[in-house]
Design a protein around this motif. Sequence first.
Motif, mmCIF file in Angstrom:
data_model
loop_
_atom_site.group_PDB
_atom_site.id
_atom_site.type_symbol
_atom_site.label_atom_id
_atom_site.label_comp_id
_atom_site.label_asym_id
_atom_site.label_seq_id
_atom_site.Cartn_x
_atom_site.Cartn_y
_atom_site.Cartn_z
ATOM 1 N N ARG A 70 44.421 37.711 46.251
ATOM 2 C CA ARG A 70 45.632 37.127 45.668
ATOM 3 C C ARG A 70 45.312 35.892 44.832
ATOM 4 N N ASN A 71 44.238 35.201 45.174
ATOM 5 C CA ASN A 71 43.774 34.085 44.359
ATOM 6 C C ASN A 71 43.065 34.670 43.143
ATOM 7 N N PRO A 72 43.539 34.404 41.923
ATOM 8 C CA PRO A 72 42.931 35.020 40.736
ATOM 9 C C PRO A 72 41.476 34.632 40.507
ATOM 10 N N ALA A 73 40.992 33.610 41.202
ATOM 11 C CA ALA A 73 39.593 33.198 41.031
ATOM 12 C C ALA A 73 38.646 33.944 41.963
ATOM 13 N N PHE A 74 39.186 34.661 42.958
ATOM 14 C CA PHE A 74 38.331 35.247 43.996
ATOM 15 C C PHE A 74 37.486 36.414 43.476
ATOM 16 N N LEU A 75 38.118 37.408 42.853
ATOM 17 C CA LEU A 75 37.356 38.552 42.358
ATOM 18 C C LEU A 75 36.327 38.154 41.297
ATOM 19 N N PRO A 76 36.685 37.296 40.326
ATOM 20 C CA PRO A 76 35.652 36.862 39.368
ATOM 21 C C PRO A 76 34.461 36.180 40.045
ATOM 22 N N PHE A 77 34.722 35.412 41.099
ATOM 23 C CA PHE A 77 33.639 34.780 41.846
ATOM 24 C C PHE A 77 32.720 35.840 42.454
#
Length: 339
Positions: A70-77
Amino acid sequence: MFNQSSQSPLIRRIAVVGSGLAGLTAGLKLKHQGHSVQVFEKSRGPGGRLAAKRVPGGSADVGAQYFTARNPAFLPFLQEFAGESAFARWQGRFGFRNDRGEWDSFPDDPRYVGVPRMTAITRALSAHLDLKAETRVGAIRKAGSSWTLVDTEGAILGEFDQVVITAPPAQARDLLADSNLHELAQELDAPVTKVLPCWAVAAHFERPLPSDYEGMRVEHPVLYWVANNSSKPGRDDAGQWWVLHANPEWTDAHVETPPQDVANLMIDALRDLLGCTDAPDNVVTHRWLYARSADSDQPGHLWFPDHNIGIAGDWLSGGRVEGAFNSACSLVEAMSGRD
């Protein structure tokens, strides 16, 4: 005392205790800022609750079953540091059964898993860090303006400007108490009481079990979660491995019950749930003393600027896998003076 900005100078060396997702996230983000980071892990390898047991023909996820983003930064990380091949979306059917035996579908959130096992994610993340495994930190000793870490045998592990602790609250409290940091340890007294235990069982069946769902959250006297582990992407199993998690109350009542007895009782509960009589031909058990937190008062992280010690973990940020990432990110911001 929580979430205050650090007034200390630029950090040169940082120790991270624990190599679950929170510890690896904090380590990677701190390293990206140019700091020297050393991660210590008491087990043979990284993982934390992203755990899997080796079983004949593959592995079974006995810890966290999936994660959301749900945090948009998680998958890119994860894509940057673990790689896109280390995880994939679990295209399973998910159901919830209430205490009246009525079934309903889960919310349709994308759910992801490590491939070919949950530990694939943490192993890929840890490849970017200096990780010292099979090392249990026993105490943190003040050395001027720095901290000296020693293991449980008294051997010196190094000197550091700041320390990040990502162990479960009971273990973090013990480490702080053993370091004569009693005021900090007392901050964890309440969180320790809110962490729930969980018995986990992985059972193999030669033929598919009758089920409309691959993942089930259930209100049941014994079970809390049931999943067809073989339905996850990257699992090339002959037959089916099913993973069962007991509910906290049942686990607490059976925390000292022999593992084989626990397995028998939980498999009987699975048969009751699915209405089948199939017997498994292989069973693996795991007892989680610190599975998830029931505490709703979660500050995200704990940061003690006067001591240069921070604490992060999923139990501080919602309890989900993604919470470990969120907690580590907010702690790093506090350490950088941006909170």
